[in-house]
Scaffold this motif. Structure first.
Motif, mmCIF file in Angstrom:
data_model
loop_
_atom_site.group_PDB
_atom_site.id
_atom_site.type_symbol
_atom_site.label_atom_id
_atom_site.label_comp_id
_atom_site.label_asym_id
_atom_site.label_seq_id
_atom_site.Cartn_x
_atom_site.Cartn_y
_atom_site.Cartn_z
ATOM 1 N N SER A 173 4.970 -0.900 -5.548
ATOM 2 C CA SER A 173 3.611 -0.989 -5.421
ATOM 3 C C SER A 173 2.979 -0.571 -4.257
ATOM 4 O O SER A 173 2.047 -0.043 -4.441
ATOM 5 N N ARG A 174 3.714 -0.912 -3.036
ATOM 6 C CA ARG A 174 3.225 -0.547 -1.869
ATOM 7 C C ARG A 174 3.290 0.869 -1.814
ATOM 8 O O ARG A 174 2.264 1.338 -1.070
ATOM 9 N N THR A 177 0.496 2.485 -3.844
ATOM 10 C CA THR A 177 -0.706 2.423 -3.147
ATOM 11 C C THR A 177 -0.850 3.250 -2.081
ATOM 12 O O THR A 177 -2.144 3.805 -1.661
ATOM 13 N N SER A 180 -1.961 6.923 -3.039
ATOM 14 C CA SER A 180 -3.101 7.177 -3.510
ATOM 15 C C SER A 180 -4.217 7.456 -2.674
ATOM 16 O O SER A 180 -4.492 7.263 -1.565
#
Length: 180
Positions: A173-174, A177, A180
């Motif tokens: 998840s890190r 992100t 992005s």
């Protein structure tokens, strides 16, 4: 997590307290420490339940309930595990216990008849009782100890696996992100 799996199948204490047949022991059933699902309470419940199940005595469920109360472990698991020795499995388990006891006492094993019946057991009880009692006690202690150890190891493995999976998900998840 093992707790969620067990909670799915265990009865709720309030439902049991409302049963007319269990009102006499309702105050014992309502004790919250007998319904906790922790690694310790579940492992000890397996020990108490399997120990009680392997003893050739009447009222095994009562013995398991009292053992759960004394050990402050999970009551429904302790009582439920007693049903390992049900009417279908009981003759095989207790004959195995008898053979173990006969081996430990170094006595000859009486051959089982083609069909084990209560009449055969009643006729042979005086002669097979020492071997059955010793074999059952040894099997109960060993099984209870191994079950306790196995449950604690499985629970620990499951929790560490869950933590590793959670760490991987957070890392992904890190990374997603940051890209992005």
């Amino acid at each position: 997590m093992p707790r969620r799996l067990l909670q799915r199948y265990l009865p709720h204490p309030d439902a049991l307290r409302r049963r007319r047949s269990l009102r006499v022991v309702g105050h014992l059933i309502g004790n919250p420490s007998l319904w906790v699902l922790t690694r310790r309470s579940v492992a000890n419940a397996f020990s108490v339940g399997l120990f009680s199940a392997l003893l050739p005595i009447p009222f095994q469920m009562l013995v398991a309930a009292m053992g759960a109360w004394l050990a402050r472990c999970n009551l429904p698991l302790s009582i439920g595990l007693v049903w390992i020795t049900n009417p279908l499995t009981m003759p095989l388990i207790f004959f195995g216990n008898y053979r173990l006891g006969a081996w430990l006492l170094d006595t000859p094993v009486r051959p089982a008849p083609d069909r084990i019946s209560t009449q055969w057991i009643a006729e042979q009880l005086v002669e097979i009782l020492p071997a059955l009692a010793l074999g059952s006690l040894v099997a109960a202690v060993v099984t209870a100890a191994l079950a306790n150890l196995a449950i604690r190891l499985i629970w620990r493995w499951q929790v560490s696996r869950s933590w590793r999976q959670r760490t991987r998900r957070r890392r992904r998840s890190r990374e997603a992100t940051q890209e992005s």
